[in-house]
Write an enzyme that holds these catalytic residues in place. Structure first.
Site, PDB file in Angstrom:
ATOM      1  N   THR A  74       0.843  -1.199   0.000  1.00 31.39           N
ATOM      2  CA  THR A  74       0.000   0.000   0.000  1.00 31.39           C
ATOM      3  C   THR A  74       0.881   1.253   0.000  1.00 31.39           C
ATOM      4  O   THR A  74       0.643   2.209  -0.747  1.00 31.39           O
ATOM      5  CB  THR A  74      -0.876  -0.004   1.279  1.00 31.39           C
ATOM      6  OG1 THR A  74      -1.448  -1.305   1.408  1.00 31.39           O
ATOM      7  CG2 THR A  74      -1.954   1.040   1.220  1.00 31.39           C
ATOM      8  N   HIS A 133       2.204  -9.247  -6.965  1.00 30.32           N
ATOM      9  CA  HIS A 133       2.840 -10.015  -5.888  1.00 30.32           C
ATOM     10  C   HIS A 133       3.632 -11.190  -6.480  1.00 30.32           C
ATOM     11  O   HIS A 133       4.245 -11.952  -5.742  1.00 30.32           O
ATOM     12  CB  HIS A 133       1.784 -10.618  -4.959  1.00 30.32           C
ATOM     13  CG  HIS A 133       1.109  -9.629  -4.054  1.00 30.32           C
ATOM     14  ND1 HIS A 133       1.773  -8.610  -3.424  1.00 30.32           N
ATOM     15  CD2 HIS A 133      -0.184  -9.538  -3.652  1.00 30.32           C
ATOM     16  CE1 HIS A 133       0.921  -7.926  -2.680  1.00 30.32           C
ATOM     17  NE2 HIS A 133      -0.273  -8.460  -2.807  1.00 30.32           N
ATOM     18  N   SER A 165       2.184  -9.362  10.760  1.00 30.67           N
ATOM     19  CA  SER A 165       1.212  -8.577  10.009  1.00 30.67           C
ATOM     20  C   SER A 165       0.243  -9.501   9.259  1.00 30.67           C
ATOM     21  O   SER A 165      -0.976  -9.294   9.259  1.00 30.67           O
ATOM     22  CB  SER A 165       1.962  -7.675   9.018  1.00 30.67           C
ATOM     23  OG  SER A 165       1.072  -6.873   8.298  1.00 30.67           O
ATOM     24  N   TYR A 223      11.616  -1.993   3.763  1.00 29.00           N
ATOM     25  CA  TYR A 223      10.606  -1.241   4.532  1.00 29.00           C
ATOM     26  C   TYR A 223      11.290  -0.427   5.633  1.00 29.00           C
ATOM     27  O   TYR A 223      10.999   0.749   5.829  1.00 29.00           O
ATOM     28  CB  TYR A 223       9.621  -2.248   5.126  1.00 29.00           C
ATOM     29  CG  TYR A 223       8.462  -1.676   5.905  1.00 29.00           C
ATOM     30  CD1 TYR A 223       7.231  -1.457   5.286  1.00 29.00           C
ATOM     31  CD2 TYR A 223       8.576  -1.396   7.266  1.00 29.00           C
ATOM     32  CE1 TYR A 223       6.141  -0.962   6.016  1.00 29.00           C
ATOM     33  CE2 TYR A 223       7.501  -0.904   7.990  1.00 29.00           C
ATOM     34  CZ  TYR A 223       6.285  -0.685   7.359  1.00 29.00           C
ATOM     35  OH  TYR A 223       5.226  -0.205   8.085  1.00 29.00           O
TER      36      TYR A 223
HETATM   37  P1  A3P Z   1       1.465  -3.884  10.030  1.00 27.66           P
HETATM   38  O1  A3P Z   1       0.435  -4.982  10.020  1.00 27.66           O
HETATM   39  O2  A3P Z   1       2.783  -4.337  10.592  1.00 27.66           O
HETATM   40  O3  A3P Z   1       0.995  -2.635  10.667  1.00 27.66           O
HETATM   41  P2  A3P Z   1       0.596  -4.445   2.534  1.00 27.66           P
HETATM   42  O4  A3P Z   1       0.256  -3.059   2.101  1.00 27.66           O
HETATM   43  O5  A3P Z   1       1.719  -5.058   1.731  1.00 27.66           O
HETATM   44  O6  A3P Z   1      -0.593  -5.311   2.665  1.00 27.66           O
HETATM   45  O7  A3P Z   1       1.252  -4.313   3.995  1.00 27.66           O
HETATM   46  C1  A3P Z   1       0.498  -3.938   5.103  1.00 27.66           C
HETATM   47  C2  A3P Z   1       1.447  -3.467   6.179  1.00 27.66           C
HETATM   48  O8  A3P Z   1       1.967  -2.176   5.832  1.00 27.66           O
HETATM   49  C3  A3P Z   1       0.746  -3.284   7.515  1.00 27.66           C
HETATM   50  O9  A3P Z   1       1.769  -3.512   8.498  1.00 27.66           O
HETATM   51  C4  A3P Z   1       0.333  -1.823   7.429  1.00 27.66           C
HETATM   52  O10 A3P Z   1       0.031  -1.239   8.677  1.00 27.66           O
HETATM   53  C5  A3P Z   1       1.583  -1.217   6.805  1.00 27.66           C
HETATM   54  N1  A3P Z   1       1.326   0.066   6.132  1.00 27.66           N
HETATM   55  C6  A3P Z   1       0.247   0.452   5.424  1.00 27.66           C
HETATM   56  N2  A3P Z   1       0.381   1.696   4.960  1.00 27.66           N
HETATM   57  C7  A3P Z   1       1.588   2.137   5.389  1.00 27.66           C
HETATM   58  C8  A3P Z   1       2.287   3.376   5.264  1.00 27.66           C
HETATM   59  N3  A3P Z   1       1.766   4.384   4.589  1.00 27.66           N
HETATM   60  N4  A3P Z   1       3.486   3.476   5.844  1.00 27.66           N
HETATM   61  C9  A3P Z   1       4.030   2.450   6.533  1.00 27.66           C
HETATM   62  N5  A3P Z   1       3.415   1.246   6.703  1.00 27.66           N
HETATM   63  C10 A3P Z   1       2.207   1.098   6.139  1.00 27.66           C
END
Ligand code: A3P
Length: 326
Positions: A74, A133, A165, A223
């Site tokens: 995201t 992915h 996560s 990250y």
């Molecule tokens: P956590 O569950 O550790 O909080 P994806 O987007 O690949 O599905 O990953 C989701 C993870 O990215 C989640 O981690 C989410 O909270 C975190 N996330 C979403 N938006 C984010 C942002 N703008 N900056 C940093 N982390 C983010």
């Protein structure tokens, strides 16, 4: 699905014939994962991969955002979207304030969801921003060939945070009435490599090696680095994509604007990302993609023993590759 031409029908027939022959495992929600070319994918991922092989026409200007789920998809979608469109929008009235990045960036292997063909993606203007992915090894040579300019921006993340996560995410997706997935079960599946698009380690190594062999084609981010030095990482991505920030943009603090716009705090507080809109037809809501957004939250979930086992597997998998998460 509209009536598809013979080429598509052939691909769908091949998919239908292949699926029952593949090894299967219990999934993380109610899905099953199938082992395809060494990776654990849903039927939907396999179908997408085979359609890409047979029908996707890459362009040299394509930008592919690649991630393993829960590594920051995201976030990276938001960052790249705002970098390449920085001259098109006002930051105070930006599309990212009204839409989740999932609605702004096309998901490559999901193009089959519409009419079942690549038509919707074929019709996009260049440069196309696409998300995936899929592991690097599953892309056809016409996309990974070093002489073609189609570029990949990849983000990976410490696998312990990914596991934590993903475990939370899986439990959000499990329908009511289905018992939650225990952390122990999730841990076992993850260690066995049975996670979407996993084994996780192989996914990372595929892109990491490609970034070493073809640094102009594949950029690998972590990250944790983006968290620590967001400004530097945004500049790196812009340079990699051939759209570096000009001195004038630097003066106007555009890089800072992008970092702020895409920050966890800002994005998770947008109305569009706050509401829980989960339903039977749409089992995922935008809010499911925002939890804590922190580095190291795994310590609140995994036991020291789990951590040690993951360290051992990771050491074995990454030995001699030069890659490490830290
Ligand atoms: P956590 O569950 O550790 O909080 P994806 O987007 O690949 O599905 O990953 C989701 C993870 O990215 C989640 O981690 C989410 O909270 C975190 N996330 C979403 N938006 C984010 C942002 N703008 N900056 C940093 N982390 C983010």
């Amino acid at each position: 699905r509209i009536k598809l031409d013979e080429g598509y029908q052939k691909t769908y027939k091949n998919v239908d014939e292949l699926l029952p022959t593949l090894p299967r495992s219990k999934g993380w929600w109610l899905d099953q994962l199938l082992q395809y070319q060494g990776f654990w994918l849903s039927t939907y991922g396999i179908r997408g991969s085979m359609l890409i092989d047979d029908h996707f026409n890459p362009r040299p200007t394509d930008i592919i955002i690649a991630t393993s789920p829960k590594c920051g998809t995201t976030w990276l979608r938001a960052l790249v979207f705002s970098i390449i469109n920085r001259n098109s929008f006002d930051f105070s009235d930006h599309p990212l304030r009204k839409a989740n990045p999932r609605d702004l960036v096309h998901f490559l292997e999901a193009h089959i969801r519409g009419d079942g063909s690549t038509a919707s993606i074929d019709g996009l203007p260049s440069p196309r921003l696409l998300s995936t992915h899929l592991p690097y090894a599953l892309f056809p040579e016409c996309m990974t060939d070093d002489t073609l300019a189609c570029r990949f921006v990849y983000i990976c993340r410490d696998l312990k945070d990914v596991l934590a996560s993903k475990w939370h995410f899986a439990n959000k997706l499990r329908p009511k009435g289905v018992p939650p997935l225990s952390l122990e079960e999730a841990f076992d599946l993850f260690c066995k490599g049975v996670s979407h698009y996993g084994p996780f380690w192989d996914h990372v190594l595929g892109y990491w090696k490609a970034s070493l062999e073809s640094p102009k084609k594949v950029l690998c981010l972590k990250y944790e680095d983006v968290k620590k030095e967001p400004l530097g990482c945004v500049r790196k991505v812009a340079n990699f994509l051939g759209v570096p920030f000009t001195p004038e943009e630097e003066n106007k603090e555009i890089v800072e604007e992008i970092v702020k716009l895409c920050s966890f705090e800002n994005m998770s507080n947008q109305d569009v990302n706050k509401s829980d809109t989960r339903s039977q037809e749409k089992p995922i809501s935008n809010s499911d993609f925002f939890r804590k957004g922190e580095v190291g939250d795994w310590v609140n979930h995994l036991s020291p023993q789990m951590s040690e086992i993951l360290d051992q597997i990771t050491e074995q998998k990454f030995q001699g590759t030069g890659f490490s998460f830290h």
